[in-house]
Structure formats: structure tokens, C-alpha cells
Motif scaffolding. Structure first.
Motif, PDB file in Angstrom:
ATOM      1  N   UNK A 207      62.387  13.865 108.557  1.00 53.51           N
ATOM      2  CA  UNK A 207      61.596  14.599 107.604  1.00 53.51           C
ATOM      3  C   UNK A 207      62.030  14.914 106.315  1.00 53.51           C
ATOM      4  N   UNK A 208      63.545  15.131 106.240  1.00 60.99           N
ATOM      5  CA  UNK A 208      64.387  15.383 105.104  1.00 60.99           C
ATOM      6  C   UNK A 208      64.287  14.315 104.069  1.00 60.99           C
ATOM      7  N   UNK A 209      64.095  13.091 104.538  1.00 60.25           N
ATOM      8  CA  UNK A 209      63.994  11.698 103.780  1.00 60.25           C
ATOM      9  C   UNK A 209      62.466  11.598 103.266  1.00 60.25           C
ATOM     10  N   UNK A 210      61.552  11.987 104.218  1.00 59.15           N
ATOM     11  CA  UNK A 210      60.271  12.003 103.793  1.00 59.15           C
ATOM     12  C   UNK A 210      60.165  12.998 102.612  1.00 59.15           C
ATOM     13  N   UNK A 211      60.626  14.248 102.489  1.00 63.04           N
ATOM     14  CA  UNK A 211      60.451  14.692 101.479  1.00 63.04           C
ATOM     15  C   UNK A 211      61.201  14.294  99.890  1.00 63.04           C
ATOM     16  N   UNK A 212      62.289  13.677 100.268  1.00 59.57           N
ATOM     17  CA  UNK A 212      63.171  13.129  99.270  1.00 59.57           C
ATOM     18  C   UNK A 212      62.237  12.008  98.637  1.00 59.57           C
ATOM     19  N   UNK A 213      61.550  11.112  99.450  1.00 62.78           N
ATOM     20  CA  UNK A 213      60.812  10.158  98.844  1.00 62.78           C
ATOM     21  C   UNK A 213      59.620  10.570  98.197  1.00 62.78           C
ATOM     22  N   UNK A 214      58.956  11.547  98.889  1.00 63.05           N
ATOM     23  CA  UNK A 214      57.765  12.359  98.012  1.00 63.05           C
ATOM     24  C   UNK A 214      58.248  12.760  96.560  1.00 63.05           C
ATOM     25  N   UNK A 215      59.516  13.299  96.469  1.00 64.20           N
ATOM     26  CA  UNK A 215      59.620  14.032  95.114  1.00 64.20           C
ATOM     27  C   UNK A 215      60.040  12.878  94.440  1.00 64.20           C
ATOM     28  N   UNK A 216      60.507  11.950  94.552  1.00 65.75           N
ATOM     29  CA  UNK A 216      61.047  10.741  94.072  1.00 65.75           C
ATOM     30  C   UNK A 216      59.569   9.914  93.422  1.00 65.75           C
ATOM     31  N   UNK A 217      58.732   9.936  94.218  1.00 64.00           N
ATOM     32  CA  UNK A 217      57.573   9.308  93.686  1.00 64.00           C
ATOM     33  C   UNK A 217      56.652  10.344  93.078  1.00 64.00           C
ATOM     34  N   UNK A 218      57.009  11.521  92.786  1.00 64.02           N
ATOM     35  CA  UNK A 218      56.178  12.413  92.022  1.00 64.02           C
ATOM     36  C   UNK A 218      55.122  13.359  92.824  1.00 64.02           C
ATOM     37  N   UNK A 219      55.251  13.118  94.069  1.00 64.10           N
ATOM     38  CA  UNK A 219      54.226  13.611  95.016  1.00 64.10           C
ATOM     39  C   UNK A 219      54.639  15.052  95.241  1.00 64.10           C
ATOM     40  N   UNK A 220      53.772  16.061  95.721  1.00 66.16           N
ATOM     41  CA  UNK A 220      53.984  17.290  95.920  1.00 66.16           C
ATOM     42  C   UNK A 220      54.838  17.137  97.495  1.00 66.16           C
ATOM     43  N   UNK A 221      55.806  18.179  97.806  1.00 69.32           N
ATOM     44  CA  UNK A 221      56.157  18.159  99.161  1.00 69.32           C
ATOM     45  C   UNK A 221      55.232  18.363 100.165  1.00 69.32           C
ATOM     46  N   UNK A 222      55.480  17.345 101.209  1.00 69.90           N
ATOM     47  CA  UNK A 222      54.736  17.314 102.158  1.00 69.90           C
ATOM     48  C   UNK A 222      54.740  18.739 103.111  1.00 69.90           C
ATOM     49  N   UNK A 223      53.399  18.768 103.799  1.00 74.12           N
ATOM     50  CA  UNK A 223      53.561  20.058 104.616  1.00 74.12           C
ATOM     51  C   UNK A 223      54.067  19.678 105.884  1.00 74.12           C
ATOM     52  N   UNK A 224      55.487  20.067 106.123  1.00 75.71           N
ATOM     53  CA  UNK A 224      55.866  19.556 107.176  1.00 75.71           C
ATOM     54  C   UNK A 224      55.468  20.175 108.428  1.00 75.71           C
ATOM     55  N   UNK A 225      54.881  21.450 108.438  1.00 82.07           N
ATOM     56  CA  UNK A 225      54.285  22.159 109.534  1.00 82.07           C
ATOM     57  C   UNK A 225      53.202  21.243 110.054  1.00 82.07           C
ATOM     58  N   UNK A 226      52.299  20.686 109.149  1.00 81.82           N
ATOM     59  CA  UNK A 226      51.236  19.854 109.485  1.00 81.82           C
ATOM     60  C   UNK A 226      51.828  18.441 110.044  1.00 81.82           C
TER      61      UNK A 226
END
Length: 288
Positions: A50-69
Motif C-alpha cells: 500500500x505504501x508503494x501504491x501511494x508512491x506510484x500514484x504520486x509519481x503519476x500525479x494522481x490523488x492519494x488512494x483512499x487506503x481505507x477503501x
């Protein structure tokens, strides 16, 4: 057990519509994903994924994923999968896209799409690999990010399969060893097991990082290479039996390569020890 699919808060059947036809993840590959191993019905290393998912999203310019969801989706598919198959081994894929957007590269800010899929599967103990005729661009805007823009990996893997392999290994544009289409690469030579550095353009693999950590803890000579230490031509040494090769990923754990470009190659003793170590610890340390 078939696929168990959760999309935006609900379980859906395979083949049932779950995404908008203009979801940006479908139209332009504008999304990020993680594939996690499942051992005995539980996800391995979910916090790191999940930490890498957030890093990839930031790198792509996406909003941080809702990790609770995301976690809710993971819990739901695992519970449904366990009802069908018990404490299964397999994998869970988490995909987060930019959501519905225009038919083009521009984005419309808005809600993201979250999809989680569980599947029962096993791991092969070894790999048959082939050198890719294409290179990985370490200067790409998405180098080192785990995005859904996967077309070049699909093409390279198909090339390896046509040659009799199950993974394709890339050089980068500087002629250095980089990674596989869905794996990190380790070379055993000189009494060490060495992996390309992240500046080569390779993905910061979860299994790669854990092998470096656990290997050091266990006293195995495993390390990250210096920037220019591993030219792509090191695979010539592997082909000649002067060095050995292993792959790591969430779908492989530590997987020695026994066949390269049509010829059998030996498994190195450190590679074999690394595989044995990882197979033991991955079930003992569920969320390292």
C-alpha cells in the motif's frame, strides 16, 4: 476457485460490467496497481504494497488512494475467496485508476476507481528467461512506477514465451541490466548475489527489498550493485555458466533461473539459499 472481484464497493461476477467504458485506466492506462501474494488466505506484506501504491500514484500525479477503501476491498475479496476455497494460496491485485475521463490523455479531476481481485494460484520454483530485444527507458516519466500502462511488458513477455521462456529481461538505455517485465533480477557471481540499483530504472520491488533485508540479517552476501557494476552483457556470463541468475517478485518469491535464451544454466548456491530463506520467512512474517 474462480476470480473474486470487488469494484467500487461491491462484489461483481467475472464478465459482469464493473467499469465505465471511459474509465481512464481503460482508455489510456492511467492508473496504478499492486499484486500481493496470498499465503493461507492472508495477504503478505500488505503495508509495504500500500505504501508503494501511494508512491506510484504520486509519481503519476494522481490523488492519494483512499487506503481505507482499498483495505475494505481486500478484506471483502479474501473473505469471499476463503468461503470458496478455504485458506488458499494465490494473489490479490489492487488497481486504482483516475476514474472516468475524456477519450484522450487529459484528466478530469474526480473520484477514482478502485478494483480488487483475488485468485488462487501457485508459484513455479524456477524460471526460464530470455533477453528482451527492447530496452527499459530509465529516463521515462513513469520509470520505477507500478502503473497500468503495461503494453511494453505484454509485448516483451509474449516474445519470451514464443522463445520458450516465462520472463523477459530488459537492459536499460545505457546498456545496463535492469529488470524483467514483472520481476527484479539478481546476478550471482564472485560469491555474492547482486541486484541492479534503482537508478537503473527498475521497480523498487517488495520481494527485492525483503531479500536484501532478510539476506543481510541471515548473513547471506546479498546487496545492491553499484550504478555501473552490472552491464547487460553479464548475462553472457550466465549463459556460459560463469555466473547465475535469480528473479524476485510477488508472483515468484525468489526464483532461480535454470534456462536462458534456449540453453540450460545452473542454479547458484547463494540463489538456492536465498530461495530457501525467503520461502521460510514469508510465511512466518506476514506483514514485514
Amino acid at each position: 476457485m474462480g476470480l473474486v472481484i470487488w469494484a467500487d464497493g461491491r462484489l461483481v461476477e467475472q464478465g459482469q460490467g464493473a467499469l465505465s467504458a471511459v474509465d481512464h485506466g481503460v482508455t489510456v492506462g492511467d492508473g496504478v496497481f499492486e499484486t500481493c501474494t496470498v499465503f493461507d488466505g492472508q495477504v503478505f506484506a500488505l503495508t509495504r504494497h500500500l505504501a508503494r501504491l501511494e508512491r506510484s500514484a504520486r509519481g503519476l500525479g494522481l490523488a492519494a488512494p483512499d487506503l481505507a477503501t482499498v483495505r475494505d476491498g481486500v478484506d471483502t475479496v479474501l473473505a469471499e475467496a476463503r468461503r470458496a476455497a478455504g485458506d488458499f494460496d494465490g494473489k490479490v491485485r489492487i488497481t486504482v485508476t483516475a476514474g472516468p475521463g475524456p477519450i484522450g490523455s487529459g484528466r478530469v479531476p474526480g473520484a477514482q476507481t478502485v478494483v480488487v481481485v483475488a485468485q488462487e494460484s501457485g508459484m513455479a520454483p524456477t524460471s526460464r528467461s530470455a533477453r528482451s530485444p527492447w530496452t527499459r527507458n530509465e529516463h521515462s516519466a513513469v520509470a520505477g512506477l507500478k502503473t497500468t500502462s503495461y503494453a511494453e511488458n505484454v509485448v516483451a513477455l509474449a516474445d519470451a514465451v514464443a522463445k520458450g521462456g516465462d520472463e523477459s529481461i530488459f537492459a536499460n538505455t545505457a546498456g545496463l541490466l535492469c529488470e524483467g517485465t514483472g520481476s527484479n533480477v539478481f546476478v550471482e557471481r564472485g560469491g555474492e548475489l547482486v541486484t541492479p540499483p534503482l537508478v537503473s530504472g527498475c521497480l523498487a520491488g517488495i520481494t527485492r527489498a525483503l531479500l536484501l533485508e532478510w539476506g543481510a540479517e541471515a548473513g547471506l552476501p546479498v546487496r545492491e550493485a553499484e550504478p555501473d557494476e552490472l552491464p547487460f552483457a553479464v548475462l553472457d556470463e550466465v549463459a556460459l555458466g560463469e555466473a547465475q541468475l535469480a528473479l524476485t517478485s510477488s508472483g515468484r518469491n525468489v526464483q532461480p533461473v535454470t534456462w536462458l535464451d534456449g540453453a540450460d544454466v545452473p542454479v547458484g548456491p547463494i540463489s538456492a539459499a536465498a530461495r530457501e530463506l525467503f520461502e521460510k520467512l514469508c510465511r512466518e512474517r506476514l506483514d514485514p
